[in-house]
Write an enzyme that holds these catalytic residues in place. Sequence first.
Site, PDB file in Angstrom:
ATOM      1  N   ASP A  82      32.824  34.984  59.101  1.00 31.86           N
ATOM      2  CA  ASP A  82      32.690  34.362  57.785  1.00 31.86           C
ATOM      3  C   ASP A  82      31.747  33.165  57.953  1.00 31.86           C
ATOM      4  OD1 ASP A  82      33.322  33.515  55.112  1.00 31.86           O
ATOM      5  OD2 ASP A  82      34.754  32.096  55.955  1.00 31.86           O
ATOM      6  N   ASP A  84      31.305  30.130  55.232  1.00 29.43           N
ATOM      7  CA  ASP A  84      31.778  28.868  54.664  1.00 29.43           C
ATOM      8  C   ASP A  84      33.080  28.410  55.312  1.00 29.43           C
ATOM      9  OD1 ASP A  84      30.061  28.345  51.961  1.00 29.43           O
ATOM     10  OD2 ASP A  84      30.271  30.485  52.371  1.00 29.43           O
ATOM     11  N   LYS A 216      33.803  42.996  53.296  1.00 28.44           N
ATOM     12  CA  LYS A 216      33.856  42.530  54.688  1.00 28.44           C
ATOM     13  C   LYS A 216      34.462  43.609  55.585  1.00 28.44           C
ATOM     14  CE  LYS A 216      33.841  37.588  53.725  1.00 28.44           C
ATOM     15  NZ  LYS A 216      34.241  36.259  54.190  1.00 28.44           N
ATOM     16  N   ASP A 239      38.591  31.994  57.457  1.00 25.97           N
ATOM     17  CA  ASP A 239      39.612  31.010  57.084  1.00 25.97           C
ATOM     18  C   ASP A 239      40.290  31.284  55.755  1.00 25.97           C
ATOM     19  OD1 ASP A 239      37.149  30.281  55.646  1.00 25.97           O
ATOM     20  OD2 ASP A 239      38.287  28.523  55.009  1.00 25.97           O
ATOM     21  N   ASN A 242      40.085  36.131  51.477  1.00 18.69           N
ATOM     22  CA  ASN A 242      39.160  37.269  51.431  1.00 18.69           C
ATOM     23  C   ASN A 242      38.714  37.715  52.822  1.00 18.69           C
ATOM     24  OD1 ASN A 242      37.535  34.927  51.752  1.00 18.69           O
ATOM     25  ND2 ASN A 242      35.748  36.021  50.939  1.00 18.69           N
TER      26      ASN A 242
END
Length: 291
Positions: A82, A84, A216, A239, A242
């Site tokens: 991921d 962000d 994802k 984190d 999603n």
Amino acid sequence: MFVATLLCNPASPVLEPALIESLRNAWGGGEAEWLALGVAAEFSLEQMPDNRWGVWDDLQQIGVDLVIQAAEGRKKKMLLADMDSTMIQQECIDELAEEAGVGARVKEITARAMNGELDFEGALTERVGLLKGLPESVIAKVLAERITLMPGARQLLATMKAEGAYAALVSGGFTAFTAKVAADLGFDENRANTLLVEDGKLTGAAGRPILGREAKVEALEQITAQLGLRETEVMAVGDGANDLGMLKRAGSGVALHAKPSVAAECDIRINHGDLTALLYIQGYSQDRFQG
């Protein structure tokens, strides 16, 4: 066989030899090996301890993370990350919102979406809508002035790549950001959503389809198939809610500084360490780090 790895924030080394020896003796573990003095150590175990999570809770109070995993296959051949609040320290859409003067509202929606309280696609659509009319040039400004890499990011990428691993950045954020971050860190590919622009301004809409949780998982399936890898050979890190799909499917799913509801569903939880923790739990010692 299993391996127990204890680690902490490299910026604040708190790992003491006495703690390692005490735990090793209590669990009948093998000889301890320091991966980085004061920062990370590991020892082997013949079985998974019954009080694993009770000890984990206690160690959290002193700033130490504990990961126990099967020894076989812990060194991975692919990283699926991921972006962000994982590879970078910010949420890109929140930073854009600050520039647009709607920061507080967007941050509230982001927090609820990442905690799994809101539908990701609906939350993204609402937040992007609040950016309507923002000059496209603000993206470059945010990248230059507001976005910083997560500590350990360069070492993680450089070390795994040097060992032949493939790296993919998959984000519910935007290609305008993932392209830059991926290039800076050396990811092999990146996937994200697209902010639509007309006449030099954001339209307030994102390109369809929206890349979220299922996308994802699809990235995990597609890339492993292309590379001829098993999903067990993948380390995924994220984190937010999603990210849970890919975290649960990957051989090692790492919840990094994750929302409590997300961490609770993952066996590998890093709350104190930085991204170099992902190297330590694969058995890399600090003297093998690249970058």
